[in-house]
Scaffold this active site. Structure first.
Site, PDB file in Angstrom:
ATOM      1  CG  ASP A   1       0.431   8.778  -1.415  1.00  0.00           C
ATOM      2  OD1 ASP A   1      -0.290   8.688  -2.422  1.00  0.00           O
ATOM      3  OD2 ASP A   1       0.453   7.902  -0.513  1.00  0.00           O
TER       4      ASP A   1
ATOM      5  N   GLY B   1      -4.143   0.485   5.141  1.00  0.00           N
ATOM      6  CA  GLY B   1      -4.034  -0.139   6.464  1.00  0.00           C
ATOM      7  C   GLY B   1      -4.455  -1.597   6.437  1.00  0.00           C
TER       8      GLY B   1
HETATM    9  P1  13P Z   1      -0.983   0.680   3.022  1.00  0.00           P
HETATM   10  O1  13P Z   1      -0.676   1.492   4.228  1.00  0.00           O
HETATM   11  O2  13P Z   1      -2.188  -0.159   3.197  1.00  0.00           O
HETATM   12  O3  13P Z   1       0.199  -0.079   2.530  1.00  0.00           O
HETATM   13  O4  13P Z   1      -1.385   1.708   1.858  1.00  0.00           O
HETATM   14  C1  13P Z   1      -0.478   2.714   1.494  1.00  0.00           C
HETATM   15  C2  13P Z   1      -1.058   3.636   0.485  1.00  0.00           C
HETATM   16  O5  13P Z   1      -1.912   3.261  -0.296  1.00  0.00           O
HETATM   17  C3  13P Z   1      -0.553   5.018   0.458  1.00  0.00           C
HETATM   18  O6  13P Z   1      -1.148   5.806  -0.503  1.00  0.00           O
END
Ligand code: 13P
Length: 281
Positions: free
Chosen positions: A80, A179
């Site tokens: 990611d 977040g």
């Molecule tokens: P959240 O932490 O808001 O669930 O988002 C995760 C994300 O998009 C990782 O790429």
């Protein structure tokens, strides 16, 4: 079984559901996703962030790949948000099935050049690439409406970017943030519809923690095939340790690990239900 992320997402796109991609940190996370995906008979994606990869190294990637491969349902492993060429190369060599080549901090042209280069590299290794056009914020705090809009994905630019880079899926910015959302999330669905009109490839929505079921459904109807989830699962894990770790009587670490896995599994299973991928393995 370890499966190509592209194959998972294209199947989801064809059948109008989405796949949960969960950011994981350790064995408990991997077991939680595998257990939830198997119990729900759903495909799922394990994601690893660059700083987690830095910490866990090849042992952690090997753990995630093996967890995905030995699962009874189709799963993939995705790097990611990575803007580092050598880390992308290392992850691809270690066998991850896809990467987010994240050039979203760069100018449009530099992002395009970086993403095109990473796409050629990934494709040569049989892996696939997610790109980000627009920039997903870490928080909504302190931004004016104009600042928020400037970060959002421009549909015309997205079309040009995908055609020139050859990426396999695209992360859109339509008001989603990583977040916490303060109050009701404000997603620009008109923008998403316009992006969808321009693009045939699977679309990805980051920041899925805290999105209400209605918005998740609407996003899927407008072409989202992958939701990224980190915060809600991570919070559940930390909350578990804060409460459980205080119990003097609880001295068996393995029991704690199993209970922590079960706590995360519950959140993941709920997301799988919302994303419509249960029963689709
Ligand atoms: P959240 O932490 O808001 O669930 O988002 C995760 C994300 O998009 C990782 O790429």
């Amino acid at each position: 079984m370890l499966t190509s992320t592209k194959e998972l997402l294209e199947t989801a796109q064809k059948h109008s559901y989405a796949i949960g991609a969960f950011n994981l940190y350790n064995l408990e996370g991997a077991k939680a996703v595998v257990n939830a995906a198997e119990a729900e008979n759903s495909p799922a994606i394990i994601q690893i962030l660059p700083h987690v990869l830095d910490y866990g190294g090849s042992a952690l990637v090997a753990l995630f790949l093996e967890a995905a491969d030995s699962a009874k349902v189709p799963m993939s492993v995705h790097l990611d948000h990575c803007g580092d060429r050598s880390m992308i190369k290392t992850a691809l060599e270690a066998g991850v099935t896809s990467v987010l080549a994240d050039g979203s901090e760069l100018s449009f042209q530099d992002n395009l050049a970086f993403t095109s280069e990473m796409t050629d590299l990934a494709h040569a290794k049989g892996a696939t690439v997610e790109a980000e056009v627009g920039r997903i914020s870490g928080t909504e705090d302190g931004m004016t409406v104009a600042q928020k809009e400037a970060k959002m994905t421009n549909p015309q630019q997205a079309k040009e970017f995908v055609a020139e880079s050859g990426v396999d899926f695209l992360a859109v910015t339509i008001g989603n943030v990583h977040g916490k959302y303060h109050g009701e999330p404000q997603l620009d669905f008109d923008r998403l519809a316009k992006i969808r009109q321009q693009l045939q490839i699977p679309l990805v929505l980051h920041g899925a923690s805290g999105l209400p079921a209605k918005m998740i459904r609407q996003s899927i109807e407008l072409g989202i095939c992958k939701f990224n989830v980190n915060t809600e699962v991570r919070k559940k894990y930390l909350q578990f340790w804060r409460e459980y770790g205080r119990k003097e009587s609880q001295i068996d670490l393995l029991d704690c690990q199993k209970a922590a896995t079960a706590a995360m599994q519950e959140v993941i299973a709920e997301k799988i239900g919302l994303f419509g991928s249960a029963g689709k393995a």
